[in-house]
Every structure is written in C-alpha cells, then in structure tokens.
Design an enzyme around this catalytic site. Structure first.
Site, PDB file in Angstrom:
ATOM      1  N   PRO A  32       0.835  -1.207   0.000  1.00  0.00           N
ATOM      2  CA  PRO A  32       0.000   0.000   0.000  1.00  0.00           C
ATOM      3  C   PRO A  32       0.865   1.251   0.000  1.00  0.00           C
ATOM      4  O   PRO A  32       2.010   1.231   0.448  1.00  0.00           O
ATOM      5  CB  PRO A  32      -0.799  -0.113   1.302  1.00  0.00           C
ATOM      6  CG  PRO A  32       0.065  -0.940   2.202  1.00  0.00           C
ATOM      7  CD  PRO A  32       0.770  -1.921   1.297  1.00  0.00           C
ATOM      8  N   ASP A  33       0.311   2.349  -0.547  1.00  0.00           N
ATOM      9  CA  ASP A  33       1.052   3.593  -0.482  1.00  0.00           C
ATOM     10  C   ASP A  33       1.148   4.037   0.977  1.00  0.00           C
ATOM     11  O   ASP A  33       0.409   3.567   1.840  1.00  0.00           O
ATOM     12  CB  ASP A  33       0.404   4.676  -1.335  1.00  0.00           C
ATOM     13  CG  ASP A  33      -0.982   5.064  -0.846  1.00  0.00           C
ATOM     14  OD1 ASP A  33      -1.072   5.833   0.106  1.00  0.00           O
ATOM     15  OD2 ASP A  33      -1.967   4.572  -1.423  1.00  0.00           O
ATOM     16  N   ASN A 105      10.313   4.851  -4.021  1.00  0.00           N
ATOM     17  CA  ASN A 105       9.969   3.679  -3.212  1.00  0.00           C
ATOM     18  C   ASN A 105      11.181   3.138  -2.471  1.00  0.00           C
ATOM     19  O   ASN A 105      12.324   3.340  -2.877  1.00  0.00           O
ATOM     20  CB  ASN A 105       9.366   2.587  -4.102  1.00  0.00           C
ATOM     21  CG  ASN A 105       8.051   3.020  -4.719  1.00  0.00           C
ATOM     22  OD1 ASN A 105       7.425   3.963  -4.252  1.00  0.00           O
ATOM     23  ND2 ASN A 105       7.636   2.332  -5.772  1.00  0.00           N
ATOM     24  N   ASP A 107      11.157  -0.279  -1.405  1.00  0.00           N
ATOM     25  CA  ASP A 107      10.883  -1.719  -1.294  1.00  0.00           C
ATOM     26  C   ASP A 107      11.880  -2.626  -2.007  1.00  0.00           C
ATOM     27  O   ASP A 107      11.872  -3.839  -1.804  1.00  0.00           O
ATOM     28  CB  ASP A 107       9.467  -2.029  -1.797  1.00  0.00           C
ATOM     29  CG  ASP A 107       9.182  -1.425  -3.167  1.00  0.00           C
ATOM     30  OD1 ASP A 107      10.013  -1.590  -4.091  1.00  0.00           O
ATOM     31  OD2 ASP A 107       8.118  -0.786  -3.327  1.00  0.00           O
ATOM     32  N   HIS A 122      14.598   7.826  -1.596  1.00  0.00           N
ATOM     33  CA  HIS A 122      14.207   7.762  -0.186  1.00  0.00           C
ATOM     34  C   HIS A 122      14.804   6.561   0.544  1.00  0.00           C
ATOM     35  O   HIS A 122      14.343   6.202   1.628  1.00  0.00           O
ATOM     36  CB  HIS A 122      12.671   7.752  -0.078  1.00  0.00           C
ATOM     37  CG  HIS A 122      12.046   9.022  -0.585  1.00  0.00           C
ATOM     38  ND1 HIS A 122      10.784   9.080  -1.122  1.00  0.00           N
ATOM     39  CD2 HIS A 122      12.536  10.290  -0.635  1.00  0.00           C
ATOM     40  CE1 HIS A 122      10.511  10.326  -1.490  1.00  0.00           C
ATOM     41  NE2 HIS A 122      11.562  11.074  -1.200  1.00  0.00           N
TER      42      HIS A 122
END
Length: 245
Positions: A32-33, A105, A107, A122
């Site tokens: 999810p954002d 992102n 991830d 980030h």
C-alpha cells in the site's frame, strides 16, 4: 495512432529512457502507499500520531518502539514480488534503452525484477545501520529481531533503517545522479506518483529531452508538462506496452 501505440513508438525510437516512479508502481505488488498504510495502522491501533510524525527523525529517536511497531507492521513487505512495471523496466534496461530508474519507493522491487541502474531517492528497507558503531545489516536484522527495537548484536546500539525520514535530507549523491540522468534522457516516463512529494517531484523539471509521458491513475500538478498522459493501473499499462514492443 492511439496513445499506447504512440508510447510504444517513442520507446522504440529512444536510446536514453529514464523512469521516475512512486508508490503506484508497487501497489499492484500488494504494497500500500504510505498514507494508506498509515491510515490502516492508525485505525487498528487507535494511534493519535499522524503519519508524518511517526516517520519523522525526531519521533524515531524519542519513540523508537512505536516507530518500529508501525514500520514492521505496515512498511515492510518481504514477500512482495515485482509487478508488470518493474519487469518491463528491467527488460528495457537489458535492451540498452532504459538508463536509469529514479524511484521514491523503498521496497527494492526494481532490483528484484533485475534492474541495475536504480536510484533510490528515499533509501531502502534492505539497508540498515547501527547508529552507534555504524555496522550495516540487512532486512532480516529488523524483521527477525525479537526486541521491539532492533539493536546491534555487536554494541547494543539502535539499528536504523536507511530510509529517509521526515526532517532528514535526501542523499546528495543520489539526488545529483538522479538529476543528471533525467537531464540527459530523451524520453522521461513518469509513473505511479502524485508528484507532490518535494524535493523529489521537482527533479522532473530538469528534463530537456523529446517526450514526457505520465502513467498515473489520478491527475498530477505536472500534467500540463506531459506530451502524453495514460490513465489506469500502471502494471496493466506496462504489460500491454511489453506485448506491443
């Protein structure tokens, strides 16, 4: 020629593509954002803290146990797999067309898909370091720790994820590399981002190439800069592009 065919033709003609992406690139992988994740956490835990507070440097230092409760439960998705967007971008890099992925992102899914030239504005959940001795650790040191706050096995210091928190500056080297990549590109594809997070979003203003393409579900503040706008789920759009290439 429809919009999809136009984009496919631009990709075929291009020799220096840069992709600038955000949370929407990974939502189809089950991640999810940030605001959705924070909203879920707040509802479940009746937390009085807004998301910008929970993911701030000062909150991390003052309330690390609450930070890691939120971070582990809502920000980490070690089982997530790359989606259509990640896979196509990795393929375009293998073909020598895509020169860089600039992502907001954290991830690591672009790397998991096979991309090498990834600039993570980030940071990444896969890199962590001890605030005291500086030793680096992988994700398992955070997910596998039985302690509420993961600590360095060597010195006992708190382990901090190498993600950029509120009140922290972006890594200057990564920022400059992203700026240079965007400035040199002849095709800029922007996907899965609202383009509201600064200073990251402002990087696209350095693009001087031929075409700017926006792939996003919603409108953005930079729509008037785009030569082509495709609405919809980015993974599905990218999968269709791959079929036509």
């Amino acid at each position: 020629m429809d919009q999809m065919q136009t984009l496919v033709s631009w990709i075929k003609e291009s020799g220096n593509i840069v992709f600038f992406g955000g949370a929407g690139t990974s939502t189809e992988s089950g991640i999810p954002d940030f605001r959705s994740a924070a909203g879920l956490y707040t509802a479940e835990h009746e937390s009085p803290f807004p998301p910008e507070v929970m993911l701030s440097r000062s909150f991390f230092m003052a309330r690390p146990e609450v930070f890691f409760d939120f971070y582990r439960s809502k920000m980490l998705h070690p089982g997530a797999k790359p989606g259509g967007a990640h896979l196509l971008l990795a393929e375009l890099e293998r073909r020598g067309k895509l020169k860089a992925v600039v992502t907001q992102n954290i991830d690591g899914l672009h790397q998991l898909a096979g991309s090498k030239a990834v600039l993570e504005l980030h940071g990444s959940v896969h890199r962590n370091h001890c605030l005291d001795c500086g030793r680096f650790y992988g994700l398992e040191q955070v997910t596998g720790s039985a302690e509420r706050v993961p600590r360095c096995p060597e010195c006992g210091g708190i382990i901090k994820p190498d993600v950029v928190l509120y009140e922290e500056e972006l890594d200057h080297k990564v920022l400059m590399s992203a700026l240079a990549a965007i400035a040199a590109a002849d095709l800029l594809i922007i996907g899965g981002t609202s383009l509201t997070v600064q200073p990251a979003a402002s990087l696209i203003t350095y693009f001087k190439g031929r075409h700017t393409v926006l792939l996003n579900h919603d409108s953005t503040p930079y729509d008037d800069r785009a030569d082509l706008i495709l609405k919809g789920r980015i993974g599905e759009v990218m999968a269709e592009i791959e079929r036509q290439l």
